[in-house]
Design an enzyme around this catalytic site. Structure first.
Site, PDB file in Angstrom:
ATOM      1  N   LYS A  83     -53.800  97.130-113.993  1.00  0.00           N
ATOM      2  CA  LYS A  83     -53.225  97.428-112.740  1.00  0.00           C
ATOM      3  C   LYS A  83     -52.627  96.221-111.853  1.00  0.00           C
ATOM      4  CE  LYS A  83     -55.490  99.971-108.925  1.00  0.00           C
ATOM      5  NZ  LYS A  83     -57.007 100.301-108.511  1.00  0.00           N
ATOM      6  N   SER A 158     -57.298 104.901-106.734  1.00  0.00           N
ATOM      7  CA  SER A 158     -56.050 104.641-106.666  1.00  0.00           C
ATOM      8  C   SER A 158     -55.405 103.992-107.847  1.00  0.00           C
ATOM      9  CB  SER A 158     -56.104 103.205-105.651  1.00  0.00           C
ATOM     10  OG  SER A 158     -57.128 102.260-106.253  1.00  0.00           O
ATOM     11  N   SER A 182     -61.997 104.622-107.318  1.00  0.00           N
ATOM     12  CA  SER A 182     -60.558 104.263-107.846  1.00  0.00           C
ATOM     13  C   SER A 182     -60.416 104.187-109.378  1.00  0.00           C
ATOM     14  CB  SER A 182     -60.010 103.085-107.155  1.00  0.00           C
ATOM     15  OG  SER A 182     -59.692 103.623-105.680  1.00  0.00           O
TER      16      SER A 182
END
Lengths: 495, 95, 500
Positions: A83, A158, A182
């Site tokens: 990420k 997210s 997330s």
């Protein structure tokens, strides 16, 4: 139908590498080919490290072939997506924000160092909601991520990018971060396994901070076994993170030993408040089916009420933005990142750089946070929220005296359409209603696929355990995973 | 009942070093008002018997030894600088 | 309610009047850079004059993803300072974030302490000569320092620059902040407080305490009020007081300025003012003062600290005998006057030097006289401190023994002392090289004295007729003739014997 390489879990690939059925280059090539085919549709990657991948694979193969034992871990030679809020030295790390669009870290996050030591291969940096603020990956400066199961829908957020890559076969595993859900919520919406470890179990050094008392890095994978293996590599005390747990030494724990297909006598609690009206009927039904399977396997199911959970969303949306408003103050155009060049003075530069560099959701949260901490409001907002947080903590403590794990839906719905909730922040925040309470208490939780909806959209099941009880998480997740037998993939994506 | 006024929003924006044009200001005020209105319901909760959770873990007294570690070179330190001069980070006139 | 503010004599205890009917209230905030090896929250080294931005890392540069880790030694030093200032050590203490934007701030928040500092409610007694002022210490806490700003342009003044340059080498340096109650009642008390505080900190060996180099910084809060009233006036904050002298002068100016304002019916505006040592005045930094809202909250990247009694006791045991206690002991043990005892105990190195002399010598007063007299004078002249002196305690003692035994006269000793100071040689070799032994052989002296008497009939006659002072001249002549080596006492006796 035999799955192609890019859809296999790491533990299978590891075996194949050891037995020389495949080479690392084979694996990487399969991934790159998949990326070529489908990545443009999804926008799950912000950068693909094609050269790097091929070189790493070639190095691994030549070393392995010449007799070196490159298999340092279950992830040696395995491509993993990261990420884009986790610092990778020398590789642009943006948090999907304009304000860091040109930022090149001068250091590796601890988890990256540990993965490097384990011999992993970096596929690239995955797209996300800007600064990890969002539940749909629609808040990225670099465009939204599309759900591989239905490109008109969100993958969740997210960590939308990391979830989508694993679901779509453009990464074998990935690392994401979880502050209010997330990791778990996108895992649920994308039909993959996503784990949020106990707060403090995985070092936050190098994770670009959103909410310091809530953030944790965790793995996305195709199955529970990979999740445990990846956790082995990244977990453990880090001297550079004062909030990391010192009793767990990296390399000393093996979570895979908890992968036991047995739930006899296990006590499972179902929090009433998390099965409430907001949850879609199909989601509730899938969770109930799984609970029945658990019962059949010898577990005891009971309902429990955690009344303070009603306030969890409010508590979260005060504490997280407050900490974030302070954590994001450093983005001012002075030492790195985007700087507005028109301003003639310092304050002008600050304001313009930040106004232009941050997206609307980030600004909203900075504003809420700044307000909650400001003079005259601190007691009623920030401090009050921290008190209610204690109540939530107490409720969970009470629950874990009675139960080994708690089970709930991960997300109240399946993947919603892009744009559906984007104009209503409050509506968007409700997506995390099942996952947020867990972060407030620092507990570990995993989301595993529980089935598909009638629209062929994945439904996720959340398993929550007590502090540092990942053993229970893996045991229950592994058993249920086998019982549920989820084996679907978004094959439409490749047509 | 309004939870936040435009003046509040202006003040908070100043503290946060953000700026909004008129239409953004309108939108931000109404959105913040809604959000704050929602989260304000925690005021209903009786918390007289609990302390704030300021730290998640039962950890305390985490220290490091006073031993030197390798610093970055000045080149590395300045590698992301938007503007530099004389080995330092250049910023416009401080107002 | 009367504040118990002075513990000893009372004259002046109410403080100097600020000027026709006004009294002064001053509080000082001192920042002390600790002499640890590394910064407060990261392992970067501390060093002065290093190439800009060469002592930084992701933590002290405020890079995204970086995290602080507390330097345990800095905690120990802070506890030490708090104990020496008679503070209560708070068993539970945490760091807070102090949020504000400024280019020398790597994170735009400073990790500091707020309502749970390491030490609180202490005091420092300051001897003002005629009275002692007890100055309350509100708090002792730890925080990290900011980077350094250089403003471009010819004057280097912020208001006249188009840009500024930031160096983060200093960012993250551990600082102790010591805040006093507004118990200081005059600019001279403020200066004495700083001198005393600096000394105390040097005793603790936790900082270089150099105001010139910036490892000791001081800001003042000043207000005045009508004599006899209790309510404190509006205060101003004065910055840039970077020497003891400027501290006193800056405060003197500000007090007068405030009194003048009030007398002319105007109000004192709460503002920050900057002391300019060239014009010897204070000037407002900003026309419109905006109160900062620091939005303090507990630092979530750090965990709390529990300072238990065991740990605090072990630190207390490390604190050396402090100046006050030492002075009292010197009076008691060595029979020195209060003045002498205070002088010798004031600076740690001085006291150490004195004590070492006393391990091999018995007469404290003699040692005291030499240290306070000739030694001090030479040190001041050459701008050295006693630690840098070339005269070892051993050699000084040797010299004193030579005076005692009559080997050299005390006058010759002064010159021997001076050479010892500059050359570092021992007294024995200096005396033998220059042939400075005192002449005490009576027959040798008589020969010279006879000669002097012969050559100076006038003074001899004066002496015979009762003018006692004339002997001085005659002794002087003998001394000159023997190049100062004659034993003056003996010469005196012999002349008197011969003449009478």
């Amino acid at each position: 139908m035999e799955l192609p390489l890019n859809f296999l879990p790491a533990h299978k690939l590891n075996k194949m590498l050891q037995e020389r059925q495949v080479s690392a280059t084979d694996i990487v090539s399969a991934l790159l080919s998949a990326i070529d085919k489908v990545e443009a549709k999804m926008n799950a990657y912000l950068r693909v490290e094609k050269e790097g991948m091929l070189k790493s694979a070639a190095d691994f193969d030549s070393g392995f072939n010449s007799g070196q034992d490159n298999i340092l871990s279950g992830f040696s030679g395995i491509p993993v997506a990261i990420k884009d809020n986790i610092c990778t030295k020398g590789i642009t790390t943006t948090c999907a924000s304009r304000i860091l669009s040109n930022y090149i870290p001068v250091y590796d996050a601890t988890v990256i160092r540990r993965l490097k030591n384990a011999g992993y291969i970096l596929t690239g940096k995955a797209n996300m909601d800007e600064f990890a603020m969002g539940s749909s990956n629609e808040n990225s400066y670099f465009g939204p991520v599309k759900n591989p199961w239905d490109l008109e829908r969100v993958p969740g957020g997210s960590s939308g990018g990391p979830a989508a890559t694993v679901a779509a076969g453009t990464a074998i595993c990935s690392l994401g971060s979880d502050t209010g859900g997330s990791i778990r919520q996108p895992a649920s919406l994308c039909g993959v396994v996503g784990l949020k470890p106990t707060y403090g179990l995985v070092s936050r050094y190098g994770l670009i901070a959103f909410a310091s008392s809530l953030d944790q890095i965790g793995p996305f994978s195709r199955d529970v076994e990979d999740s445990a293996s990846l956790l082995n590599i990244i977990c453990g005390w880090d001297e550079q993170d004062s909030t990391s747990i010192s009793s767990v030494k990296n390399g000393s724990l093996d979570y895979t030993k908890y992968l036991v297909d047995d739930m006899k006598g296990l006590k499972i609690g179902v929090p009433k408040e998390l099965m409430a009206a907001e949850v879609d009927d199909e989601v509730r039904a899938a969770v109930n089916r799984a609970l029945k399977l658990a019962e059949d396997a010898g577990a005891f199911i009971g309902e429990i009420s955690l009344p303070s959970l009603e306030y969890a969303l409010s508590v979260y949306y005060i504490i997280a933005p407050s900490e974030a408003s302070s954590n994001l103050s450093r983005f001012d155009g002075v030492r790195y990142g985007y700087r507005n060049r028109d301003a003639a003075t310092l304050r002008g530069m600050y304001k313009k750089s930040r106004a232009q560099g941050f997206g609307p959701e980030v600004k909203r949260r900075i504003m809420i946070g700044t307000y909650s901490l400001s003079a005259g409001y601190y007691d009623a907002y920030y401090e009050k929220a921290q008190r209610v947080r204690t109540l939530i903590n107490n409720d969970f403590n009470r629950a874990f005296k009675k139960y080994d794990v708690l089970i709930s839906p991960t997300s109240p719905s399946t993947a919603f359409k892009i744009g559906e909730k984007a104009d209503d922040p409050l509506k968007m925040y409700m997506s995390d209603i099942c996952t947020i309470p867990v972060n407030l208490s620092g507990l570990p939780a995993i989301s595993i696929p529980a089935g598909l909806s009638s629209q062929r959209l994945p439904i996720g099941l959340q398993i929550i355990a007590d502090t540092l009880r990942e053993d229970n998480i893996f045991r229950v997740a592994y058993t249920l995973e086998k019982a549920i037998g989820f084996n679907s993939h978004p094959i439409n994506l490749y047509e | 009942m309004s939870f936040i006024s435009k003046d509040d929003v202006r003040h908070v924006a100043k503290l946060a070093e953000l700026e909004f044009d008129d239409s953004e200001m309108e939108k931000m005020t109404s959105q913040l008002d809604r959000i704050l209105g929602h989260v304000a319901k925690i005021s209903q909760v009786d918390t007289s018997n609990v302390e704030p959770t300021s730290h998640m873990l039962n950890i305390s007294n985490v220290y490091r030894e006073d031993l030197k570690k390798q610093s970055l070179s000045s080149k590395e330190a300045l590698s992301n600088a938007p503007e530099e001069r004389d080995g330092g980070f250049l910023v416009p006139k401080i107002d | 309610m009367e504040k118990e503010n002075s513990t000893k004599k009372d004259s002046g205890a109410s403080g100097e009047s600020a000027g026709s009917g006004y009294e002064t209230d001053i509080g000082l905030e001192t920042h002390v850079e600790l002499s640890t090896q590394t910064k407060m929250f990261c392992g970067c080294g501390l060093s002065f004059g290093a190439e800009p931005n060469s002592l930084t890392c992701p933590v002290c540069l405020g890079h995204p993803g970086s995290l602080p880790v507390i330097n345990g030694k800095a905690i120990r030093y802070a506890i030490k300072a708090a104990l020496a200032l008679n503070c209560r050590i708070n068993e539970y203490t945490v760091f807070h974030r102090k949020n504000y934007f400024y280019p020398d701030m790597p994170k735009n928040y400073q990790i500091s302490q707020y309502d749970l500092p390491i030490g609180s409610e202490g005091y420092l007694d300051v001897d003002m000569g005629g009275y002692v002022r007890r100055i309350g210490i509100t708090r002792v806490h730890l925080e990290e320092d900011t980077g350094k700003l250089i403003h471009t342009g010819s004057t280097g003044r912020i208001s006249e620059s188009a840009a500024s340059i930031v160096d983060f080498n200093r960012a993250g340096t551990p600082l102790i902040e010591i805040v006093t109650e507004p118990d200081i009642k005059s600019p001279s008390e403020a200066k004495e407080y700083m001198i005393n505080l600096r000394n105390l900190l040097l005793y603790l060996d936790i900082s270089d305490c150099s105001m010139e180099e910036g490892s000791l910084r001081c800001d003042a809060n000043v207000s005045v009020r009508l004599s006899g009233t209790d309510k404190m006036g509006t205060k101003t904050e004065i910055k840039n007081l970077n020497s003891f002298r400027f501290l006193q002068r800056g405060l003197e100016y500000e007090v007068l300025r405030q009194v003048d304002l009030l007398k002319s019916g105007q109000k004192v505006i709460q503002q920050t003012r900057h002391y300019d040592n060239i014009t010897d005045s204070t000037k407002a930094l900003r026309t419109k003062e905006e109160a900062h809202d620091y939005r303090y909250f507990p630092e979530p990247d750090l965990v709390p600290m529990y300072l238990d009694e065991k740990q605090v006791s072990s630190i207390r045991a490390e604190i050396p005998e402090l100046p006050d206690a030492k002075a009292k002991r010197y009076s008691r043990q060595f029979g020195l006057s209060v003045y002498d005892a205070r002088f010798l105990s004031f600076e740690r190195k001085y006291a150490a030097y004195f004590e070492e002399c006393m391990t091999g010598y018995g007469n404290a007063k003699t040692v005291a006289n030499w240290l306070m007299g000739d030694f001090s004078a030479l040190l001041n002249k050459e701008g050295r401190n006693i630690g840098e002196s070339r005269i070892t305690p051993k050699n000084l003692v040797k010299m004193l023994e030579m005076i005692d035994s009559g080997k050299i006269s005390s006058k010759i000793a002064k010159s021997v002392f001076e050479e010892m100071f500059y050359s570092g040689k021992d007294p024995g070799s200096i005396i033998s090289k220059r042939g400075l032994e005192q002449i005490s052989d009576e027959s040798q002296l008589e020969a010279v004295i006879d000669s002097v008497i012969l050559q100076n009939p006038g003074p001899v006659e004066q002496l015979r007729s009762g003018k006692e002072k004339a002997i001085g001249f005659l002794v002087g002549q003998v001394m000159a003739s023997t190049k100062g080596k004659a034993n003056p006492k003996l010469v005196n006796e012999i002349i008197l014997k011969k003449i009478k």
